[in-house]
Motif scaffolding. Structure first.
Motif, PDB file in Angstrom:
ATOM      1  N   LEU A   1       0.805  -1.213   0.000  1.00  0.00           N
ATOM      2  CA  LEU A   1       0.000   0.000   0.000  1.00  0.00           C
ATOM      3  C   LEU A   1       0.844   1.271   0.000  1.00  0.00           C
ATOM      4  O   LEU A   1       0.592   2.189  -0.769  1.00  0.00           O
ATOM      5  N   ARG A   2       1.863   1.343   0.837  1.00  0.00           N
ATOM      6  CA  ARG A   2       2.704   2.560   0.880  1.00  0.00           C
ATOM      7  C   ARG A   2       3.394   2.811  -0.449  1.00  0.00           C
ATOM      8  O   ARG A   2       3.497   3.949  -0.897  1.00  0.00           O
ATOM      9  N   ASP A   3       3.870   1.740  -1.081  1.00  0.00           N
ATOM     10  CA  ASP A   3       4.538   1.899  -2.370  1.00  0.00           C
ATOM     11  C   ASP A   3       3.572   2.416  -3.428  1.00  0.00           C
ATOM     12  O   ASP A   3       3.916   3.283  -4.231  1.00  0.00           O
ATOM     13  N   VAL A   4       2.361   1.882  -3.429  1.00  0.00           N
ATOM     14  CA  VAL A   4       1.355   2.317  -4.407  1.00  0.00           C
ATOM     15  C   VAL A   4       0.972   3.769  -4.152  1.00  0.00           C
ATOM     16  O   VAL A   4       0.883   4.580  -5.076  1.00  0.00           O
ATOM     17  N   GLN A   5       0.771   4.126  -2.882  1.00  0.00           N
ATOM     18  CA  GLN A   5       0.432   5.513  -2.559  1.00  0.00           C
ATOM     19  C   GLN A   5       1.555   6.451  -2.976  1.00  0.00           C
ATOM     20  O   GLN A   5       1.302   7.522  -3.533  1.00  0.00           O
ATOM     21  N   ALA A   6       2.793   6.057  -2.735  1.00  0.00           N
ATOM     22  CA  ALA A   6       3.937   6.888  -3.128  1.00  0.00           C
ATOM     23  C   ALA A   6       3.986   7.054  -4.639  1.00  0.00           C
ATOM     24  O   ALA A   6       4.268   8.136  -5.151  1.00  0.00           O
ATOM     25  N   ALA A   7       3.695   5.979  -5.367  1.00  0.00           N
ATOM     26  CA  ALA A   7       3.695   6.060  -6.829  1.00  0.00           C
ATOM     27  C   ALA A   7       2.594   6.983  -7.321  1.00  0.00           C
ATOM     28  O   ALA A   7       2.798   7.780  -8.234  1.00  0.00           O
ATOM     29  N   LEU A   8       1.415   6.891  -6.714  1.00  0.00           N
ATOM     30  CA  LEU A   8       0.305   7.751  -7.123  1.00  0.00           C
ATOM     31  C   LEU A   8       0.592   9.212  -6.827  1.00  0.00           C
ATOM     32  O   LEU A   8       0.099  10.099  -7.522  1.00  0.00           O
ATOM     33  N   GLU A   9       1.390   9.473  -5.809  1.00  0.00           N
ATOM     34  CA  GLU A   9       1.766  10.848  -5.466  1.00  0.00           C
ATOM     35  C   GLU A   9       2.979  11.308  -6.267  1.00  0.00           C
ATOM     36  O   GLU A   9       3.447  12.421  -6.096  1.00  0.00           O
ATOM     37  N   GLY A  10       3.496  10.437  -7.141  1.00  0.00           N
ATOM     38  CA  GLY A  10       4.637  10.797  -7.978  1.00  0.00           C
ATOM     39  C   GLY A  10       5.967  10.706  -7.271  1.00  0.00           C
ATOM     40  O   GLY A  10       6.977  11.184  -7.782  1.00  0.00           O
ATOM     41  N   LYS A  11       6.004  10.065  -6.114  1.00  0.00           N
ATOM     42  CA  LYS A  11       7.243   9.973  -5.345  1.00  0.00           C
ATOM     43  C   LYS A  11       8.035   8.722  -5.674  1.00  0.00           C
ATOM     44  O   LYS A  11       9.172   8.596  -5.275  1.00  0.00           O
ATOM     45  N   LYS A  12       7.417   7.780  -6.389  1.00  0.00           N
ATOM     46  CA  LYS A  12       8.078   6.513  -6.660  1.00  0.00           C
ATOM     47  C   LYS A  12       7.543   5.949  -7.965  1.00  0.00           C
ATOM     48  O   LYS A  12       6.378   6.108  -8.288  1.00  0.00           O
ATOM     49  N   SER A  13       8.396   5.252  -8.699  1.00  0.00           N
ATOM     50  CA  SER A  13       7.990   4.617  -9.947  1.00  0.00           C
ATOM     51  C   SER A  13       7.642   3.159  -9.695  1.00  0.00           C
ATOM     52  O   SER A  13       8.312   2.481  -8.937  1.00  0.00           O
ATOM     53  N   LEU A  14       6.578   2.691 -10.342  1.00  0.00           N
ATOM     54  CA  LEU A  14       6.181   1.295 -10.221  1.00  0.00           C
ATOM     55  C   LEU A  14       6.418   0.530 -11.513  1.00  0.00           C
ATOM     56  O   LEU A  14       5.898  -0.562 -11.683  1.00  0.00           O
ATOM     57  N   THR A  15       7.222   1.076 -12.414  1.00  0.00           N
ATOM     58  CA  THR A  15       7.375   0.418 -13.708  1.00  0.00           C
ATOM     59  C   THR A  15       7.992  -0.950 -13.569  1.00  0.00           C
ATOM     60  O   THR A  15       7.567  -1.885 -14.223  1.00  0.00           O
ATOM     61  N   GLY A  16       9.018  -1.077 -12.736  1.00  0.00           N
ATOM     62  CA  GLY A  16       9.642  -2.369 -12.530  1.00  0.00           C
ATOM     63  C   GLY A  16      10.231  -2.968 -13.793  1.00  0.00           C
ATOM     64  O   GLY A  16      10.386  -4.167 -13.898  1.00  0.00           O
ATOM     65  N   ARG A  17      10.566  -2.157 -14.755  1.00  0.00           N
ATOM     66  CA  ARG A  17      11.108  -2.662 -16.015  1.00  0.00           C
ATOM     67  C   ARG A  17      12.555  -3.063 -15.836  1.00  0.00           C
ATOM     68  O   ARG A  17      13.312  -2.439 -15.115  1.00  0.00           O
ATOM     69  N   ILE A  18      12.930  -4.097 -16.523  1.00  0.00           N
ATOM     70  CA  ILE A  18      14.320  -4.516 -16.540  1.00  0.00           C
ATOM     71  C   ILE A  18      15.034  -3.596 -17.511  1.00  0.00           C
ATOM     72  O   ILE A  18      14.584  -3.365 -18.631  1.00  0.00           O
ATOM     73  N   SER A  19      16.170  -3.063 -17.074  1.00  0.00           N
ATOM     74  CA  SER A  19      16.885  -2.121 -17.922  1.00  0.00           C
ATOM     75  C   SER A  19      18.274  -2.656 -18.238  1.00  0.00           C
ATOM     76  O   SER A  19      18.763  -3.573 -17.598  1.00  0.00           O
ATOM     77  N   SER A  20      18.911  -2.065 -19.237  1.00  0.00           N
ATOM     78  CA  SER A  20      20.276  -2.447 -19.570  1.00  0.00           C
ATOM     79  C   SER A  20      21.155  -1.221 -19.437  1.00  0.00           C
ATOM     80  O   SER A  20      20.736  -0.097 -19.683  1.00  0.00           O
ATOM     81  N   ASN A  21      22.416  -1.475 -19.032  1.00  0.00           N
ATOM     82  CA  ASN A  21      23.338  -0.352 -18.864  1.00  0.00           C
ATOM     83  C   ASN A  21      24.097  -0.114 -20.166  1.00  0.00           C
ATOM     84  O   ASN A  21      23.827  -0.742 -21.181  1.00  0.00           O
ATOM     85  N   ALA A  22      25.064   0.781 -20.140  1.00  0.00           N
ATOM     86  CA  ALA A  22      25.792   1.171 -21.350  1.00  0.00           C
ATOM     87  C   ALA A  22      26.525  -0.002 -21.988  1.00  0.00           C
ATOM     88  O   ALA A  22      26.722  -0.045 -23.188  1.00  0.00           O
ATOM     89  N   ARG A  23      26.944  -0.978 -21.176  1.00  0.00           N
ATOM     90  CA  ARG A  23      27.670  -2.133 -21.716  1.00  0.00           C
ATOM     91  C   ARG A  23      26.736  -3.248 -22.175  1.00  0.00           C
ATOM     92  O   ARG A  23      27.168  -4.308 -22.575  1.00  0.00           O
ATOM     93  N   GLY A  24      25.445  -3.020 -22.073  1.00  0.00           N
ATOM     94  CA  GLY A  24      24.489  -4.006 -22.531  1.00  0.00           C
ATOM     95  C   GLY A  24      24.120  -5.047 -21.490  1.00  0.00           C
ATOM     96  O   GLY A  24      23.382  -5.975 -21.774  1.00  0.00           O
ATOM     97  N   SER A  25      24.640  -4.915 -20.281  1.00  0.00           N
ATOM     98  CA  SER A  25      24.292  -5.863 -19.220  1.00  0.00           C
ATOM     99  C   SER A  25      22.878  -5.579 -18.738  1.00  0.00           C
ATOM    100  O   SER A  25      22.492  -4.424 -18.546  1.00  0.00           O
ATOM    101  N   VAL A  26      22.134  -6.641 -18.546  1.00  0.00           N
ATOM    102  CA  VAL A  26      20.756  -6.501 -18.079  1.00  0.00           C
ATOM    103  C   VAL A  26      20.759  -6.461 -16.562  1.00  0.00           C
ATOM    104  O   VAL A  26      21.377  -7.292 -15.903  1.00  0.00           O
ATOM    105  N   THR A  27      20.067  -5.465 -16.020  1.00  0.00           N
ATOM    106  CA  THR A  27      19.959  -5.349 -14.568  1.00  0.00           C
ATOM    107  C   THR A  27      18.499  -5.395 -14.181  1.00  0.00           C
ATOM    108  O   THR A  27      17.651  -4.808 -14.845  1.00  0.00           O
ATOM    109  N   LYS A  28      18.245  -6.108 -13.122  1.00  0.00           N
ATOM    110  CA  LYS A  28      16.883  -6.226 -12.612  1.00  0.00           C
ATOM    111  C   LYS A  28      16.707  -5.186 -11.512  1.00  0.00           C
ATOM    112  O   LYS A  28      17.599  -4.969 -10.709  1.00  0.00           O
ATOM    113  N   PRO A  29      15.570  -4.508 -11.438  1.00  0.00           N
ATOM    114  CA  PRO A  29      15.366  -3.490 -10.406  1.00  0.00           C
ATOM    115  C   PRO A  29      15.358  -4.102  -9.009  1.00  0.00           C
ATOM    116  O   PRO A  29      14.985  -5.258  -8.826  1.00  0.00           O
ATOM    117  N   SER A  30      15.779  -3.306  -8.045  1.00  0.00           N
ATOM    118  CA  SER A  30      15.769  -3.757  -6.654  1.00  0.00           C
ATOM    119  C   SER A  30      14.333  -3.825  -6.153  1.00  0.00           C
ATOM    120  O   SER A  30      13.436  -3.222  -6.740  1.00  0.00           O
TER     121      SER A  30
END
Length: 110
Positions: free
Chosen positions: A66-95
């Motif tokens: 609930l706190r995470d969702v409320q923070a996201a709705l208030e624009g204080k936190k992102s809930l995308t949870g997308r896996i991203s890659s860095n400049a070297r192409g390594s895939v990193t999973k969000p914490s």
């Protein structure tokens, strides 16, 4: 007034709608909608119908999220949870802090 009633009223006003406008949006008379907004105890299907008319979604949120969702709705936190890659192409999973939905979306096929 319950939080749901407050949210419905706030959203209706944010969309610039009057209670009378709900007739055209969801087929509910002004009097019916007024009761719902002021003191009604809607059935789930009625709440879903009104939410759709107000471009909202009815959602059950686990208490531990609930706190995470409320923070996201208030624009204080992102809930995308997308896996991203860095400049070297390594895939990193969000914490877990960056992806509060991660454990909800994972398969339980262990």
């Amino acid at each position: 007034m319950s939080r749901i009633h407050q949210q419905l009223k706030q959203r209706r006003k944010a969309l610039g709608l009057k209670q009378e406008d709900m007739l055209m949006r969801v087929g509910m008379s002004r009097q019916q909608y007024q009761r719902l907004e002021s003191r009604g105890n809607p059935r789930l299907d009625t709440l879903e119908l009104v939410a759709k008319g107000l471009k909202m979604e009815v959602m059950l949120i686990p208490q531990e999220k609930l706190r995470d969702v409320q923070a996201a709705l208030e624009g204080k936190k992102s809930l995308t949870g997308r896996i991203s890659s860095n400049a070297r192409g390594s895939v990193t999973k969000p914490s877990p802090e960056d992806d509060p939905w991660g454990d909800l979306l994972e398969d339980d096929n262990d």
